[in-house]
Scaffold this motif. Structure first.
Motif, mmCIF file in Angstrom:
data_model
loop_
_atom_site.group_PDB
_atom_site.id
_atom_site.type_symbol
_atom_site.label_atom_id
_atom_site.label_comp_id
_atom_site.label_asym_id
_atom_site.label_seq_id
_atom_site.Cartn_x
_atom_site.Cartn_y
_atom_site.Cartn_z
ATOM 1 N N VAL A 273 0.838 -1.209 0.000
ATOM 2 C CA VAL A 273 0.000 0.000 0.000
ATOM 3 C C VAL A 273 0.866 1.250 0.000
ATOM 4 C CG1 VAL A 273 -1.856 -1.141 1.297
ATOM 5 C CG2 VAL A 273 -0.133 0.173 2.539
ATOM 6 N N GLY A 274 0.261 2.347 -0.434
ATOM 7 C CA GLY A 274 0.887 3.665 -0.305
ATOM 8 C C GLY A 274 2.029 3.890 -1.274
ATOM 9 N N ASP A 275 2.994 4.701 -0.865
ATOM 10 C CA ASP A 275 4.027 5.198 -1.770
ATOM 11 C C ASP A 275 4.955 4.107 -2.305
ATOM 12 O OD1 ASP A 275 2.887 7.587 -1.079
ATOM 13 O OD2 ASP A 275 4.787 8.639 -0.791
ATOM 14 N N VAL A 276 5.008 2.963 -1.657
ATOM 15 C CA VAL A 276 5.855 1.874 -2.163
ATOM 16 C C VAL A 276 5.152 1.140 -3.311
ATOM 17 C CG1 VAL A 276 5.046 0.008 -0.616
ATOM 18 C CG2 VAL A 276 7.431 0.037 -1.378
ATOM 19 N N SER A 277 3.865 1.389 -3.473
ATOM 20 C CA SER A 277 3.089 0.695 -4.504
ATOM 21 C C SER A 277 2.964 1.564 -5.754
ATOM 22 C CB SER A 277 1.684 0.362 -3.966
ATOM 23 O OG SER A 277 0.881 1.522 -3.974
ATOM 24 N N ASP A 278 2.365 1.002 -6.798
ATOM 25 C CA ASP A 278 2.230 1.760 -8.037
ATOM 26 C C ASP A 278 0.942 2.595 -8.060
ATOM 27 O OD1 ASP A 278 0.445 -0.342 -8.321
ATOM 28 O OD2 ASP A 278 0.891 -0.679 -10.444
ATOM 29 N N VAL A 279 0.463 2.985 -6.880
ATOM 30 C CA VAL A 279 -0.697 3.885 -6.810
ATOM 31 C C VAL A 279 -0.337 5.198 -7.525
ATOM 32 C CG1 VAL A 279 -0.060 4.891 -4.553
ATOM 33 C CG2 VAL A 279 -2.437 4.869 -5.253
ATOM 34 N N LEU A 280 -1.304 5.779 -8.228
ATOM 35 C CA LEU A 280 -1.013 6.952 -9.054
ATOM 36 C C LEU A 280 -0.687 8.185 -8.216
ATOM 37 C CD1 LEU A 280 -0.848 8.072 -11.889
ATOM 38 C CD2 LEU A 280 -3.322 8.331 -11.890
ATOM 39 N N TYR A 281 -1.460 8.406 -7.159
ATOM 40 C CA TYR A 281 -1.273 9.620 -6.356
ATOM 41 C C TYR A 281 -0.693 9.246 -5.001
ATOM 42 C CZ TYR A 281 -4.268 11.271 -10.044
ATOM 43 O OH TYR A 281 -4.772 11.551 -11.267
ATOM 44 N N LYS A 282 0.358 9.937 -4.597
ATOM 45 C CA LYS A 282 1.038 9.612 -3.350
ATOM 46 C C LYS A 282 0.636 10.650 -2.306
ATOM 47 C CE LYS A 282 3.769 6.549 -5.590
ATOM 48 N NZ LYS A 282 3.349 5.858 -6.787
ATOM 49 N N GLN A 283 -0.224 10.255 -1.396
ATOM 50 C CA GLN A 283 -0.736 11.163 -0.369
ATOM 51 C C GLN A 283 -0.981 10.378 0.921
ATOM 52 O OE1 GLN A 283 -2.125 14.887 -0.758
ATOM 53 N NE2 GLN A 283 -0.153 14.442 -1.651
ATOM 54 N N GLY A 289 -6.046 4.879 3.382
ATOM 55 C CA GLY A 289 -7.233 4.235 2.816
ATOM 56 C C GLY A 289 -6.889 2.912 2.141
ATOM 57 N N ASP A 290 -5.791 2.904 1.393
ATOM 58 C CA ASP A 290 -5.376 1.664 0.723
ATOM 59 C C ASP A 290 -5.032 0.586 1.749
ATOM 60 O OD1 ASP A 290 -5.780 2.737 -1.742
ATOM 61 O OD2 ASP A 290 -3.675 2.985 -2.268
ATOM 62 N N ALA A 291 -4.491 1.006 2.876
ATOM 63 C CA ALA A 291 -4.118 0.045 3.928
ATOM 64 C C ALA A 291 -5.368 -0.607 4.516
ATOM 65 C CB ALA A 291 -3.326 0.758 5.016
ATOM 66 N N VAL A 292 -6.415 0.168 4.667
ATOM 67 C CA VAL A 292 -7.673 -0.381 5.191
ATOM 68 C C VAL A 292 -8.198 -1.452 4.229
ATOM 69 C CG1 VAL A 292 -10.070 0.181 5.764
ATOM 70 C CG2 VAL A 292 -8.225 1.757 6.421
ATOM 71 N N LYS A 293 -8.180 -1.094 2.932
ATOM 72 C CA LYS A 293 -8.605 -2.053 1.906
ATOM 73 C C LYS A 293 -7.801 -3.345 2.007
ATOM 74 C CE LYS A 293 -8.313 0.432 -2.022
ATOM 75 N NZ LYS A 293 -7.797 0.538 -3.387
ATOM 76 N N ALA A 294 -6.480 -3.197 2.128
ATOM 77 C CA ALA A 294 -5.592 -4.367 2.159
ATOM 78 C C ALA A 294 -5.903 -5.257 3.359
ATOM 79 C CB ALA A 294 -4.133 -3.915 2.205
ATOM 80 N N VAL A 295 -6.045 -4.656 4.530
ATOM 81 C CA VAL A 295 -6.256 -5.475 5.737
ATOM 82 C C VAL A 295 -7.599 -6.204 5.655
ATOM 83 C CG1 VAL A 295 -6.613 -5.398 8.241
ATOM 84 C CG2 VAL A 295 -4.729 -4.144 7.214
#
Ligand code: FAD
Length: 305
Positions: A273-283, A289-295
């Motif tokens: 999740v987050g900035d280590v991933s290929d997510v388009l926007y780093k915030q 939010g991505d971490a919640v999805k992952a868990v």
């Protein structure tokens, strides 16, 4: 054996930790510090629910929230260095020589600033060479400065410097900066600003502090020199993905590729999740939010098994 090991103490890692603890998963979070990259920001104004908070206080809030959870183990001064596949689990190894076994791994290790790698950069780091314009622009009141990099980060560094610096050069490698046209227009409208296209920094000069910058003018192939006191390096970030790089698919930047619906990587036991991933926007909010999805997705997998 843990259900989940989370790597990282930024907004992504902490959000994952809070959710995993509340799901009563047997979880270990490993980080070398809390707060993540905006720790150095003087003022974060878009962390939802908080009008304004310093990066330092945001880090404290995140840590307090995590430590308030009953069901989580935390290692706060170590780094994960390697991940290996065992038969039906993973093993992560740390800098301090410990190993931990886990069914699932969540990588929330963010990124670090990319360096120029030219003479003088390392020697003058913090002595006029800086990597955070939001944090350090006010220190350059009345000084001559250069920003290296014409992406959004570089242009925004220029904007941060406008109220303070006497002069701002922006060195762009190509024929035009890639950042937002509106931000560029704001800069070019100011007489303090000068754009130097087709340029490549070669050497940062100075003894105790920065006194100049040598660069190659790629149009003429000549080496030129600017007398200045500050060099703001804004040439992007490097994802902290090294400890899983041979286990998951990464893009050409080294960012871990994920399924954006679930945050799952190409490895059946690893999420990112987050900035280590290929997510388009780093915030910050996006990492959380991505971490919640992952868990929530890992929790489903755990209960399927
Ligand atoms: C100067 C600056 C200002 C910013 N301002 C804002 C802003 O105002 N608003 C906003 O929304 N975003 C801002 N951002 C972007 C924001 O900081 C990032 O998007 C966010 O921090 C990413 O969160 P993350 O949890 O994915 O990773 P990070 O914040 O990078 O956190 C990663 C964590 O993992 C730890 N870690 C790394 N490697 C390892 C390892 N091997 N083992 C253990 N731990 C490890 C790190 O120490 C860190 O705690 C800013 C960024 C910078 C650089």
């Amino acid at each position: 054996m843990y259900d989940l090991v989370i790597v990282g103490g930024g907004p992504g890692g902490v959000a994952a930790g809070v959710y995993a603890a509340r799901k009563k998963m047997k979880t270990l979070l490993i980080t070398d510090s809390f707060g993540g990259q905006s720790l150095v920001s003087a003022d974060v104004q878009n962390w939802i629910g908080t009008k304004s908070v310093s990066g330092f206080d945001l880090g404290k809030m995140l840590e307090e929230h995590l430590r308030a959870q009953e069901d989580i183990e935390i290692i706060d001064s170590d780094k994960v260095t390697a991940t290996s596949d065992k038969e039906v689990f993973l093993e992560v190894a740390t800098e301090q020589g410990k190993t931990f076994q886990t069914k699932y791994l969540l990588v929330a290790s963010g990124s670090r600033r990319r360096k120029l790698g030219i003479p003088g950069e390392k020697e003058l780091d913090g002595k006029g060479v800086v990597y955070c314009s939001t944090c350090d622009a006010p220190l350059f009141k009345g000084k001559v400065t250069a920003v290296v990099g014409g992406g959004n980060a570089g242009l925004e560094a220029g904007v941060d410097l406008l109220p303070y610096a006497e002069k701002i050069y922006l060195l762009e490698r190509n024929e035009a900066p890639k950042g937002d046209a509106i931000t560029l227009a704001k800069l070019t409208a100011n007489p303090k600003f000068e754009l130097l296209i087709m340029t490549e920094p070669q050497k940062i000069l100075g003894d105790a502090f920065v006194s100049g910058l040598e660069y190659l003018d790629r149009k003429t192939n000549q080496t030129k020199k600017l007398d200045l006191q500050g060099v703001f390096v804004e040439i992007g970030a490097i994802p902290n993905s090294e400890f899983v790089k041979d286990k998951v698919t990464t893009d050409k930047l080294g960012e871990i590729m994920v399924d954006h619906k679930t945050q799952k990587t190409s490895h059946p036991r690893i999420w990112a999740v987050g900035d280590v991933s290929d997510v388009l926007y780093k915030q910050n909010n996006i990492s959380a939010g991505d971490a919640v999805k992952a868990v929530l997705n890992i929790y489903e997998e755990l209960n399927k098994a």
